[in-house]
Design an enzyme around this catalytic site. Sequence first.
Site, PDB file in Angstrom:
ATOM      1  CE  LYS A 270      23.124  56.657  37.459  1.00  0.00           C
ATOM      2  NZ  LYS A 270      23.155  56.107  39.063  1.00  0.00           N
ATOM      3  CD1 TRP A 271      27.686  59.120  29.351  1.00  0.00           C
ATOM      4  CD2 TRP A 271      27.171  58.056  27.622  1.00  0.00           C
ATOM      5  NE1 TRP A 271      28.828  59.099  28.352  1.00  0.00           N
ATOM      6  CE2 TRP A 271      28.418  58.418  27.375  1.00  0.00           C
ATOM      7  CE3 TRP A 271      26.255  57.006  26.635  1.00  0.00           C
ATOM      8  CZ2 TRP A 271      28.969  58.355  26.057  1.00  0.00           C
ATOM      9  CZ3 TRP A 271      27.065  56.919  25.529  1.00  0.00           C
ATOM     10  CH2 TRP A 271      28.102  57.452  25.243  1.00  0.00           C
ATOM     11  CG  ASP A 272      28.232  58.452  36.354  1.00  0.00           C
ATOM     12  OD1 ASP A 272      27.914  59.683  36.505  1.00  0.00           O
ATOM     13  OD2 ASP A 272      27.954  58.030  37.424  1.00  0.00           O
ATOM     14  CG  MET A 273      31.829  62.894  32.089  1.00  0.00           C
ATOM     15  SD  MET A 273      32.523  64.207  32.955  1.00  0.00           S
ATOM     16  CE  MET A 273      33.449  64.773  31.729  1.00  0.00           C
TER      17      MET A 273
ATOM     18  CG  ASP B   4      26.145  61.627  42.654  1.00  0.00           C
ATOM     19  OD1 ASP B   4      25.125  61.032  41.544  1.00  0.00           O
ATOM     20  OD2 ASP B   4      27.199  61.512  42.446  1.00  0.00           O
TER      21      ASP B   4
ATOM     22  NE  ARG C  42      33.496  59.925  41.729  1.00  0.00           N
ATOM     23  CZ  ARG C  42      32.173  59.980  41.908  1.00  0.00           C
ATOM     24  NH1 ARG C  42      31.596  60.910  41.958  1.00  0.00           N
ATOM     25  NH2 ARG C  42      31.657  58.846  42.040  1.00  0.00           N
TER      26      ARG C  42
ATOM     27  CD1 TRP D  95      28.743  64.811  43.345  1.00  0.00           C
ATOM     28  CD2 TRP D  95      29.339  64.845  45.646  1.00  0.00           C
ATOM     29  NE1 TRP D  95      28.643  63.526  44.003  1.00  0.00           N
ATOM     30  CE2 TRP D  95      28.809  63.488  45.321  1.00  0.00           C
ATOM     31  CE3 TRP D  95      29.973  65.069  46.880  1.00  0.00           C
ATOM     32  CZ2 TRP D  95      28.684  62.512  46.270  1.00  0.00           C
ATOM     33  CZ3 TRP D  95      29.784  64.165  47.938  1.00  0.00           C
ATOM     34  CH2 TRP D  95      29.323  62.650  47.414  1.00  0.00           C
TER      35      TRP D  95
END
Length: 700
Positions: free
Chosen positions: A439-442, A505, A406, A163
């Site tokens: 905005k498709w987050d995962m 990110d 998370r 990350w």
Amino acid sequence: MTKFVHLQSKNHSLIIKTDRVPEILHWGAKIAQIDEDLILSTERPISQARLDVDVPLSLCPELGSGHFNAPGIEGHRQGYDWAPVFTCTSIDEQTNSVLFTLVDEVAKLELKIEVMLNPDTDVLQKRTSVTNIGEGQYTLGKLSSTLPLPNHANELMTFHGRWCHEFQTQRQRFEHGGFMQENRRGRTSHENFPGLFVGTNGFSEQLGQVWGFHLGWSGNHQMRADVRSDGRRFVQAGELLLSGEMILEEGETYHSPWLYGCYSNTGLNGISQRFQQFVRDNIVKFPVEKPRPVHLNTWEGIYFDHNPEYIMQMATEAAEMGVERFIIDDGWFIGRDGERAALGDWYLDMKKYPNGLEPVIEHVNQKGMEFGLWIEPEMVSQDSNLWRTHPEWVLGLQGYHQPSGRWQYVLDLQNQDCFNYLFGRLNDLLSLYNITYLKWDMNRELVQPGHQGRPAVHGQTEALYRLVDELNRAHPEVEIESCSSGGGRIDFEILKRTQRFWASDCNDALERQAIQKGMSYFFPPEVMGAHIGPYECHSTNRRHNINMRGVTALSGHMGVELDPVKESQQEKQAFSRYIALHKQYRHLLHSGRCFRIDPVDKNQNIYGVESDDEMLITVCQLAMPDHALPSPLRISCVDVSAKYQVKLVEMPQTSFQLMKQRPQWLDKTLTLSGDNLKEIGLTLPILDPESALIVHLQKI
């Protein structure tokens, strides 16, 4: 009877020898014709102290015929039929493709191997399918695609990361043994991007023979590169199936993911240009052909603190800076005041938005911008109405404690009621509001990914594709960004149904230089989200001048990630300048041929994009220069018979303090011939560490 299949593309040839099984003899530079004696000239000797027959390195290597490194297929039928040996029964050859059908009458299995060579980009595609043609179940453990390499491919370049630190590269010798990576995280992953390169010793951006590979799959995968003890080499890639995950009933078929390959004799530049053009022509589809809109995303500006009046003020400031698409990030739905609650409850929070979302969207549209919204539909929070109503919709295993990630869990998309709920909520949002972008987050890995007690990463991945596909059919005008804590789900297969990746990110411009370079080997800049962040990066606390931030973001699909209301007038003017600069050159950035130049100074990153008529080159000084004077910028891709106008586009003002006298051409427009630029080069100014300049070349 032995025969050859010869697939040809613009620059390359793929020659496959077909006997009992198909075997690639050549994948590389174009061969004009196949000589009659090629069969004799490629016959291998048989070594002492080994099997008494030659064992081909086939398109699906078989343990049962004596391939001991990595079989292409593994499985069994209740403990039997675990070492199949296939025979080719038919060959369907087309202009640029071939389909081989192979059968094992003992194990009752049928293989189909599809191979395509794209005529325009030279990119090779390969996948394999297996059908259970026998009685009873067949438990498939592995079905991978295998491609051979020549013996002079002896250096390996692979990817690692985490990350905020994606697309990092490493090199190793490739002479004995091999390399293997396995991804069990349930998404493409930050750690193990499914791509690698193998080439001649010391291959670089501009030099050497290189073979590149990418597995188009968004779930678990296994990639390996092996050197056999006899010197033959191969790359193998496929889905990593969990124990018992793929059980084929009689007549059922499993298709492996597509493996994409590419050859270049001009180093990594040749690979990336071919992959990028292939993506443009065959993978990504945009709803409307138009310039890629500059973004502003609210996340790093306001986080969960949503006030409609303030957000509209942000939109006003964004429009004045030149932003063309305004995206409200996390925090807009009921109960979402922090990261521990409300995922799954995809209804507008009327406490935050008492007049609804319409006034905000209308204001954004009146300012000339499109409106976008953040979602994370695959996830659920324990503190949510959805969890309290349907705890059985969580992807997991009964009887075990599953750790959260998370502070959230994954929904079981194979549960049809859950699937219908998610499609219904997203469809309602897109039908009710003028949203043109999601905005498709995962944001987490899959732990204990069970559906009805069975391992379910494959089914979850396929269900995700189906959910996005159905949404695309219902709302073809909407663009979707694949974001997965940044770069956790970036691959060709998800890009078939989305239009943008959030590369990381981390908006730290120094980190982004490496991240975006690694990503550019496979993906064109128009799908790479690259934002100007604030002066102090929120993920590293490092500070960068606007020059470094602006130039780094300029070369992708540009945006800004901050609160423009709180920025100084000077900073906003700088944002406006880089946005305008991006718009000036995005016709080139988002359609041209990308390249990188091998630097003399290891602390430089030199990259650019070219068309037939113009070129934009960026020189980024990552750290202190090796020497007091920089090496000339020698541009190998110019037309040596042409003349060019050469003009400085961007230069860090702080670097001027390093020079008592700076090169005079910085303030002029030069006219130089291509051979001068290629062989002699352009003398560069001295640059500060963590700064960059841009040069524009226009063919006269």
